[in-house]
Design a protein around this motif. Sequence first.
Motif, mmCIF file in Angstrom:
data_model
loop_
_atom_site.group_PDB
_atom_site.id
_atom_site.type_symbol
_atom_site.label_atom_id
_atom_site.label_comp_id
_atom_site.label_asym_id
_atom_site.label_seq_id
_atom_site.Cartn_x
_atom_site.Cartn_y
_atom_site.Cartn_z
ATOM 1 N N TYR A 207 0.843 -1.188 0.000
ATOM 2 C CA TYR A 207 0.000 0.000 0.000
ATOM 3 C C TYR A 207 0.880 1.241 0.000
ATOM 4 C CZ TYR A 207 -4.322 -2.514 1.200
ATOM 5 O OH TYR A 207 -5.419 -3.337 1.190
ATOM 6 N N ARG A 208 0.359 2.319 -0.570
ATOM 7 C CA ARG A 208 1.037 3.597 -0.446
ATOM 8 C C ARG A 208 0.842 4.123 0.978
ATOM 9 N NH1 ARG A 208 -1.285 6.406 -6.020
ATOM 10 N NH2 ARG A 208 -0.371 4.886 -7.480
ATOM 11 N N THR A 209 1.843 4.845 1.458
ATOM 12 C CA THR A 209 1.738 5.426 2.788
ATOM 13 C C THR A 209 0.688 6.530 2.792
ATOM 14 O OG1 THR A 209 4.055 4.958 3.250
ATOM 15 C CG2 THR A 209 2.986 6.626 4.613
ATOM 16 N N VAL A 210 -0.269 6.445 3.715
ATOM 17 C CA VAL A 210 -1.300 7.469 3.860
ATOM 18 C C VAL A 210 -1.376 7.881 5.316
ATOM 19 C CG1 VAL A 210 -2.643 6.636 1.892
ATOM 20 C CG2 VAL A 210 -3.150 5.760 4.183
ATOM 21 N N LYS A 211 -1.890 9.093 5.555
ATOM 22 C CA LYS A 211 -1.971 9.623 6.912
ATOM 23 C C LYS A 211 -3.393 9.940 7.331
ATOM 24 C CE LYS A 211 2.686 11.598 6.743
ATOM 25 N NZ LYS A 211 3.504 12.825 6.904
ATOM 26 N N GLU A 226 -2.189 -0.960 -8.376
ATOM 27 C CA GLU A 226 -1.213 -1.880 -8.967
ATOM 28 C C GLU A 226 -1.717 -3.319 -9.003
ATOM 29 O OE1 GLU A 226 0.777 1.785 -7.741
ATOM 30 O OE2 GLU A 226 -0.579 0.403 -6.690
ATOM 31 N N LEU A 227 -2.606 -3.690 -8.092
ATOM 32 C CA LEU A 227 -3.100 -5.072 -8.077
ATOM 33 C C LEU A 227 -3.984 -5.359 -9.291
ATOM 34 C CD1 LEU A 227 -3.207 -7.794 -6.589
ATOM 35 C CD2 LEU A 227 -5.215 -6.937 -5.374
ATOM 36 N N GLU A 284 -6.411 10.138 -12.008
ATOM 37 C CA GLU A 284 -5.434 9.464 -11.133
ATOM 38 C C GLU A 284 -4.683 8.374 -11.883
ATOM 39 O OE1 GLU A 284 -5.283 6.495 -7.326
ATOM 40 O OE2 GLU A 284 -7.031 7.767 -7.530
ATOM 41 N N ARG A 285 -3.423 8.292 -11.614
ATOM 42 C CA ARG A 285 -2.577 7.247 -12.173
ATOM 43 C C ARG A 285 -1.802 6.548 -11.060
ATOM 44 N NH1 ARG A 285 -5.514 7.794 -15.630
ATOM 45 N NH2 ARG A 285 -5.183 8.076 -17.845
#
Length: 285
Positions: A207-211, A226-227, A284-285
């Motif tokens: 996963y991308r880091t999110v806050k 990506e999946l 979004e990409r």
Amino acid sequence: MTRPGRSTGGEASLAEEVAAAQPCEWRVGKQRIVHGDSVDLLARLPAASIDVIVTSPPYNIGVAYNSYDDQRPRADYLAWLARIAGELARVLAPSGSFFLNVGGTNSDPWIAMDVAGAFRDSFVLQNHIVWVKSVSIGEDTVGHFKPITSRRYLNNNHEAVFHFTKTGAVEVDRLAVGVPYKDKTNISRWKHGSPVRCAGNSWFIPYRTVKSRAQKFDHPAGFPVELPERCIKLHGVANATVLDPFLGAGSTLVAAEKLGCTGTGFEIDPAYAKAAVARLRAGER
């Protein structure tokens, strides 16, 4: 957005568009998002019209979705999935691929297998892929996982991706998601025709880091773009027709748009449908 009886040039907000009609439909790029129940909407699709299905249904583990009870009796839940399976088999092309992502909990380790079993009468399991979210190599850890405090269980760092087909004999493009040879001499020494090799059935996709929850598009259980992108590439059909009957916040259609594929997504919750539309409109990409 296109909908009979309403101008596409109005000033209505996206939230107002979502609430205006059911089912409500938008078209963004090559993607179609439909707000409604997938059981009803699948019946409207033509038979054998879909090349690739990528989806992740509710896991029935008590996730706090907006518009769905994720704590149904197990028998009812599996019977519902079996009904969905029949419709997905009907709409999938004979040479199509169906990628089913399923997670679970440490305290109920049978969920993924039970869900896969609900599709067994309608499909053949051709590949079982492990989606690795986090991995430790030596003293280093990469990726993200949800840590637990337990004297019985390990942290759960992976989920299943079941690749179903109708025959078990569908050819895929293994090198489209391949990896470079570590030893480059293997290419000439073994007369390989490609600089990459099959990456196998363990996919590390963190996963991308999110806050904040907003960075997860206010959806409690989405998967990284990506999946589905990797699943679509693996199937290997140019300009494939893609379907996600449990669209959530839209990752599958974001991947389809990125790859130039035509996609359709069904989502029962208006807020999640809104998030999917917004992501696509933002490019979004």
